[in-house]
Design a protein around this motif. Sequence first.
Motif, PDB file in Angstrom:
ATOM      1  N   GLU A 148       0.833  -1.208   0.000  1.00 10.54           N
ATOM      2  CA  GLU A 148       0.000   0.000   0.000  1.00 10.54           C
ATOM      3  C   GLU A 148       0.865   1.255   0.000  1.00 10.54           C
ATOM      4  O   GLU A 148       0.585   2.211  -0.716  1.00 10.54           O
ATOM      5  N   ARG A 151       2.249   1.655  -3.456  1.00 13.35           N
ATOM      6  CA  ARG A 151       1.228   2.147  -4.393  1.00 13.35           C
ATOM      7  C   ARG A 151       0.971   3.626  -4.184  1.00 13.35           C
ATOM      8  O   ARG A 151       0.820   4.379  -5.148  1.00 13.35           O
ATOM      9  N   ASN A 152       0.896   4.043  -2.927  1.00 10.79           N
ATOM     10  CA  ASN A 152       0.660   5.465  -2.638  1.00 10.79           C
ATOM     11  C   ASN A 152       1.817   6.326  -3.116  1.00 10.79           C
ATOM     12  O   ASN A 152       1.618   7.424  -3.631  1.00 10.79           O
ATOM     13  N   THR A 153       3.029   5.841  -2.989  1.00  6.61           N
ATOM     14  CA  THR A 153       4.201   6.576  -3.446  1.00  6.61           C
ATOM     15  C   THR A 153       4.197   6.676  -4.963  1.00  6.61           C
ATOM     16  O   THR A 153       4.436   7.752  -5.529  1.00  6.61           O
ATOM     17  N   ALA A 156       1.493   9.065  -6.070  1.00  5.85           N
ATOM     18  CA  ALA A 156       1.855  10.459  -5.815  1.00  5.85           C
ATOM     19  C   ALA A 156       2.862  10.964  -6.843  1.00  5.85           C
ATOM     20  O   ALA A 156       2.831  12.123  -7.230  1.00  5.85           O
ATOM     21  N   ARG A 176       1.615   9.664   6.471  1.00  5.81           N
ATOM     22  CA  ARG A 176       1.045   8.528   5.763  1.00  5.81           C
ATOM     23  C   ARG A 176       2.140   7.515   5.437  1.00  5.81           C
ATOM     24  O   ARG A 176       2.001   6.338   5.676  1.00  5.81           O
ATOM     25  N   HIS A 177       3.285   7.991   4.920  1.00  9.75           N
ATOM     26  CA  HIS A 177       4.381   7.076   4.604  1.00  9.75           C
ATOM     27  C   HIS A 177       4.991   6.508   5.873  1.00  9.75           C
ATOM     28  O   HIS A 177       5.310   5.334   5.936  1.00  9.75           O
TER      29      HIS A 177
END
Length: 193
Positions: A148, A151-153, A156, A176-177
Amino acid sequence: MTTIYATLGVQPNATLDEIKRAYRRATMKWHPDRNLGREAEAYAAFQEIREAYAILSDAEQRRVYDEVFAQEMQRWQAERDAQEAQEREAQRERERVAQEHYEKMVAIAMRFADEGRNRDVLFGVLLGRDCDAELAARIADSVWALQEARRNTVAATDTPDSEATIQPDEATLPQRHSSAFESFWQGLFGLRQ
């Protein structure tokens, strides 16, 4: 291990006079005629006391006894040390096998996560590979949190230029990270920062 010194109640460096006094005291205490109702126990103790005195009252027999006892104690200590070393080695081997199993389970979970599988699939795959349920849950949670975070990185960094002008709140992005990273490490190693 009871020694004949302990049977008479004297120290190993006791003098002959101390041994004689201890012998008289012990025979008076354990003489079968003085222990009515416990004659068998008293007789056995009385015999041990007599045998101990016979050895300790003779200088040559005492010297031989001390030498043999010292050798036996050294042998016993060597056996004990060898057994402890063997147990430590067995423990290290168990830890090594457990670490290899853990690393193998993490690698399997990472492979399935890279294929896009969800947390429940990761958990099920690990259970199917003879992974303990608690460990499987920890690994599945950690690997899923890592995926996750990845994926978020990627999401972004893949935003178009028109969206790039919108700056995310700097306070929330590192959290978040950090949260995903912390969740990953906590799941893998049980560590908290």
